[in-house]
Design a protein around this motif. Structure first.
Motif, short mmCIF file in Angstrom:
data_model
loop_
_atom_site.label_atom_id
_atom_site.label_comp_id
_atom_site.label_asym_id
_atom_site.label_seq_id
_atom_site.Cartn_x
_atom_site.Cartn_y
_atom_site.Cartn_z
N THR A 13 21.40 9.16 -9.75
CA THR A 13 20.41 8.35 -10.46
C THR A 13 21.01 8.05 -11.83
OG1 THR A 13 18.64 9.52 -9.33
CG2 THR A 13 18.06 8.35 -11.36
N PRO A 14 20.99 6.81 -12.29
CA PRO A 14 21.57 6.48 -13.60
C PRO A 14 20.99 7.36 -14.70
CG PRO A 14 21.01 4.48 -12.42
CD PRO A 14 20.44 5.64 -11.63
N LEU A 15 21.84 7.72 -15.66
CA LEU A 15 21.45 8.63 -16.73
C LEU A 15 20.93 7.92 -17.97
CD1 LEU A 15 24.43 11.13 -16.60
CD2 LEU A 15 22.24 11.28 -15.45
N GLN A 29 22.20 13.93 -21.66
CA GLN A 29 23.29 13.37 -20.85
C GLN A 29 24.56 14.18 -21.00
OE1 GLN A 29 23.99 9.13 -21.31
NE2 GLN A 29 21.80 8.74 -21.55
N GLU A 30 24.89 14.59 -22.22
CA GLU A 30 26.09 15.39 -22.46
C GLU A 30 26.00 16.73 -21.73
OE1 GLU A 30 27.22 15.74 -26.55
OE2 GLU A 30 26.96 13.60 -26.90
N THR A 31 24.84 17.36 -21.79
CA THR A 31 24.64 18.62 -21.09
C THR A 31 24.78 18.43 -19.59
OG1 THR A 31 23.18 19.42 -22.83
CG2 THR A 31 23.02 20.53 -20.70
N MET A 32 24.21 17.36 -19.05
CA MET A 32 24.29 17.09 -17.62
C MET A 32 25.74 16.88 -17.19
SD MET A 32 20.92 14.66 -17.28
CE MET A 32 20.96 14.40 -15.52
N SER A 50 32.83 4.94 -21.01
CA SER A 50 31.85 6.00 -20.78
C SER A 50 32.38 7.34 -21.29
CB SER A 50 31.55 6.16 -19.29
OG SER A 50 30.90 5.02 -18.79
N ASP A 51 31.46 8.21 -21.71
CA ASP A 51 31.85 9.57 -22.05
C ASP A 51 32.43 10.21 -20.80
OD1 ASP A 51 30.98 9.47 -24.68
OD2 ASP A 51 28.99 10.24 -24.19
N ALA A 52 33.49 10.98 -20.98
CA ALA A 52 34.15 11.64 -19.86
C ALA A 52 34.65 13.00 -20.31
CB ALA A 52 35.30 10.80 -19.35
N PHE A 76 33.25 11.64 -14.97
CA PHE A 76 32.39 10.75 -15.75
C PHE A 76 31.32 10.15 -14.86
CE2 PHE A 76 35.85 8.27 -14.10
CZ PHE A 76 35.30 7.05 -13.75
N PHE A 77 30.24 9.69 -15.50
CA PHE A 77 29.19 8.93 -14.84
C PHE A 77 29.36 7.47 -15.23
CE2 PHE A 77 26.73 12.98 -15.65
CZ PHE A 77 26.68 13.39 -14.34
N LYS A 78 29.18 6.59 -14.28
CA LYS A 78 29.21 5.16 -14.57
C LYS A 78 28.36 4.47 -13.52
CE LYS A 78 31.22 1.74 -16.94
NZ LYS A 78 31.26 1.58 -18.36
N GLY A 79 27.43 3.65 -13.98
CA GLY A 79 26.55 2.97 -13.04
C GLY A 79 25.74 3.97 -12.26
#
Length: 185
Positions: free
Chosen positions: A73-75, A83-86, A122-124, A147-150
């Motif tokens: 699910t998008p963050l 988001q950083e913790t996730m 994106s943060d990675a 990383f998360f993207k989309g």
């Protein structure tokens, strides 16, 4: 018995796909990303317990790029701190499993512990290693990116010999993420 063997072959073909070793743009069948594949490199995609894994490899250069893409699910709707913790919590088992797998096949030296970076805007999180298999292709290098993207979480690992690693790293630099309305399968 022949029918059983035939069915096994058919099932094996559905379990993974191998693309021809031609240069060009590879489009993930799940719609998660595209990436440039040089001439002579092979692409294989299969479903494993961790999710869909795409491997781009070259026996000639003793190198590969492994991409794990899992729908999420998008963050964007969560606060940045959450988001950083996730990212850290979800990434941890990926890094631990990756290093454990490398250590089962080689001697691993950490070059740099997991650190925060940016990838494709994106943060990675990234970890760099050097590893040895006690052959002419040592020392090998690798790094892992999470990383998360989309609508996807990605774990990307280029690795290879002194000649192959820069080529694998260059392939990763051509990766583009497909933003979708629905998570990739």
């Amino acid at each position: 018995m022949k029918l059983l063997r035939f069915l096994f072959i058919i099932l094996a073909l559905f379990a993974f796909e191998v693309c021809s070793a031609t240069a060009g743009l590879y489009r993930d069948p799940g719609g998660a990303f595209t990436i440039e594949v040089p001439t002579g490199w092979e692409v294989q995609r299969n479903r494993e317990s961790a999710g869909w894994i795409t491997r781009i490899s070259s026996d000639q250069f003793v190198a590969k790029v492994t991409i794990l893409a899992n729908p999420i699910t998008p963050l964007d709707e969560y606060p940045n701190e959450l988001q950083e913790t996730m990212i850290r919590e979800i990434a941890q088992p990926h890094f631990i499993g990756w290093v454990k797998a490398l250590k089962s096949q080689s001697r691993v030296e950490l070059e740099r512990k997991v650190y925060k970076t940016m990838f494709l805007g994106s943060d990675a999180l990234r970890m760099d290693v050097q590893y040895f298999r006690e052959d002419k292709n040592d020392p090998r290098r690798a790094y892992a990116l999470f990383f998360f993207k989309g609508n996807n979480a990605f774990f990307v690992t280029p690795s290879g010999s002194p000649i192959g690693f820069p080529k694998a790293d260059k392939i990763v630099s051509t990766m583009r993420i497909t933003i979708q309305n629905e998570p990739a399968e």
